[in-house]
Design an enzyme around this catalytic site. Sequence first.
Site, PDB file in Angstrom:
ATOM      1  N   ASP A   1       0.846  -1.173   0.000  1.00  0.00           N
ATOM      2  CA  ASP A   1       0.000   0.000   0.000  1.00  0.00           C
ATOM      3  C   ASP A   1       0.891   1.235   0.000  1.00  0.00           C
ATOM      4  O   ASP A   1       1.646   1.481   0.953  1.00  0.00           O
ATOM      5  CB  ASP A   1      -0.946   0.048   1.207  1.00  0.00           C
ATOM      6  CG  ASP A   1      -1.999   1.142   0.983  1.00  0.00           C
ATOM      7  OD1 ASP A   1      -1.958   1.782  -0.083  1.00  0.00           O
ATOM      8  OD2 ASP A   1      -2.845   1.361   1.863  1.00  0.00           O
TER       9      ASP A   1
HETATM   10  C1  BGC Z   1      -4.624   3.696   0.071  1.00  0.00           C
HETATM   11  C2  BGC Z   1      -4.966   2.531  -0.836  1.00  0.00           C
HETATM   12  C3  BGC Z   1      -4.947   2.989  -2.268  1.00  0.00           C
HETATM   13  C4  BGC Z   1      -3.590   3.557  -2.574  1.00  0.00           C
HETATM   14  C5  BGC Z   1      -3.423   3.999  -4.011  1.00  0.00           C
HETATM   15  C6  BGC Z   1      -3.353   4.406  -0.359  1.00  0.00           C
HETATM   16  O1  BGC Z   1      -3.156   5.576   0.341  1.00  0.00           O
HETATM   17  O2  BGC Z   1      -4.488   3.227   1.390  1.00  0.00           O
HETATM   18  O3  BGC Z   1      -6.201   1.987  -0.478  1.00  0.00           O
HETATM   19  O4  BGC Z   1      -5.260   1.917  -3.109  1.00  0.00           O
HETATM   20  O5  BGC Z   1      -3.380   4.684  -1.740  1.00  0.00           O
HETATM   21  O6  BGC Z   1      -4.144   5.110  -4.316  1.00  0.00           O
END
Ligand code: BGC
Length: 743
Positions: free
Chosen positions: A284
């Site tokens: 993530d």
């Molecule tokens: C979030 C994810 C997301 C990723 C990409 C992160 O900050 O926790 O859920 O998919 O960003 O945008």
Amino acid sequence: MKKQWIGMALTIMITMTAGAQVGDTEREEFVDSLIQRMTLEEKIGQLTLFTSDWASTGPTLREGYKQDIQSGKCGNIFNAHTAAYNRKLQQMAVEETRLGIPLLFGYDIIHGYKTIFPIPLAEACSWDLGLIEKSARLSAREAAAGGLNWTFNPMVDITYDPRWGRIAEGSGEDPYYSSKVAAAKVKGYQGKKLEDPLTLAACMKHFAAYGAAEAGRDYNTVDMSERRLREIYLPPFKASIDAGVATVMTAFNELNGIPATGNKFLFREILREEWNFKGMVVTDYTSIEEMVNHGYAQDEKHAGELALNAGIDMDMQSAAFYNYLAKSLEEGKVTMSDINSSVKNVLMLKYDLGLFDDPYKYIDETREENIILSQEMKDHALESAMQSIVLLKNEKFNGSELLPINTNTGKTIAVIGPLADNQTDMLGTWHAAGVDSEVVTLMKGLRKKFPNAQFNYAFGGGFEGNDQSGFMEAIEVAKQSDLVIMALGENYRQNGEAASRSNIDLPGPQKELIKEIYQTGKPVISLVMAGRPLTIGWMDENIPAIVYAWHLGTRAGDAIAEVLSGDYNPSGKLVCTFPRNTGQIPIYYNHKNTGRPFDADNKYTTRYLDIPNEPLYPFGYGLSYTSFEYDDLELDKEEITFGEKLQVSVKVTNTGNRRGEEVVQLYVRDLVGSVTRPVKELKGFKKISLDPSETKHVMFSLTPDDLRFYAKDMNYVAEPGDFKVFAGGNAIEVLEADFKLVE
Ligand code: BGC
């Protein structure tokens, strides 16, 4: 060179036979031979995912990233979209790099791409898995027309905590129900074959236990028993895997002292070994480098080593692999065999998506033109939004019914609040490239549905601070009207990621606003549009009709008008418990009994001095304009053995005077166990439709498998003994019966 590669892939794809085994061997051979020709730098490039930037004209890319794509150092991009733009980037990868390996294009398609469906928490309240699957299928179709091939969804995190802003993205508190939703979404996004250009690869996230952040504060620490992890938090992940999810995303949180992104127990032991997951794991965002802040990694290089060694394949945005993995290999901190196996997982995904066959298959301007914001998309947005709405309260005002409102009404209706004439906030959190100018506002929906009514609009007050300067106008407008509709709630930034709230009352001056309007003595209907349960105890005590409308997306105003008019009879049921105040959190229906269960006559039982134990509205709760009566809960046996099935039936009658839908819920309780068991656990549900006076016998079957849990020795078993079974329209109002499981 690149043409050779693609040509070779094409031949392989064409000669691929239908048998899974033969196909599997061929794809492996293809990918293995590609890996053999890759330099270390090219391999690390495939393990790297960078974001596109944003400009008012659309996505843009940092100059450095362009060079990285052209040199094969960045093999995957996210947040870039539109066919024309992604075509340019794909050309760089395919035509300008040595091996011509196509890019993956990821994006957070959470509840739509440009046509926006209700936020996931809302849509889960439909309890309609077919509808949910269709939303995923249509979002995939729209996004895949816009140049994308990978969505960072479904988000399957269970949470008991509405302070946590990301409650909006999941399907509530129950592991059984959330598992069904997770599987429906995976099937919807991925379709039958990943190579179908109308589908996306799905990504279940965030592995694991992110929704248990302490105090509901985003990114906070998680510490829990393995039993709770396995029984409550992991089932929706397992269900996604069983449904064939292609990818997995790590979580930002630590779990029992180990950050998820460096957690071997989660990724190597559970995901890969126990569950046999063969797909690709992405971090993530910058969660690799965040292991330094966690105090688990010394520096970014060390963090990258911890991640790769824990079984993570792709680094989103940290550039830890990009900057340091080669050095770590040289120093013997990671192995080439682990790097190769991660590269293989990435390339297999690209292969399965059909990208080696045609790197541009998800990039099609004609499809983009025909599918995006098409009537089919908008029709479904309406259907899904109607089914997401939950009617919380519907009482008479001075002896007359407020809801539904006759479509021919000639009344003067005041519509007051910051969400009454608002497009952007209707889209909700994570609305991707959602087009706000396409959103049907509440005002617009109402005007269309009630052509003879006269509408008076007032803003009233906003979402922050305590500016009450709009109150006077709102009070005047209310006074001049026969009926008031309040449009209150959160804006789209007040929930979702990094949007935890310690106080989940109506934000800003809205709580005061509704009190002032109530003082006018006019009949008030309250609409609440938010991304989480709000603490609306005052509203529940004083306002006769309350409709929880969440953030419903592109067709929000139309859907609410359908429900207010009764042309759609509301059928949504809550998938998370609504607390009376934040002091009750965490609150959930499947709690334990304790040694001192609540007893109103005994102070020394589990309770609060100042509020009741019961939630404001329980899990599974939601009203209709008709009423349903439950009778005759019957079991076909008093006891079952391990080889047998128990048939449960319950009689449900529509006792009102309009057709309606009801979500019939089945719960069980294991009375005595080698470890204590919850007072209720959902084990089945059916959404049925009944005409006035119609009765249906709703049947469920339970097997010993449904009664399994992690027993004292952590074996997943059902234990013989006494059970209760409950059926009803929510987790509290139920009929009950008893049975035994015997050896
Ligand atoms: C979030 C994810 C997301 C990723 C990409 C992160 O900050 O926790 O859920 O998919 O960003 O945008």
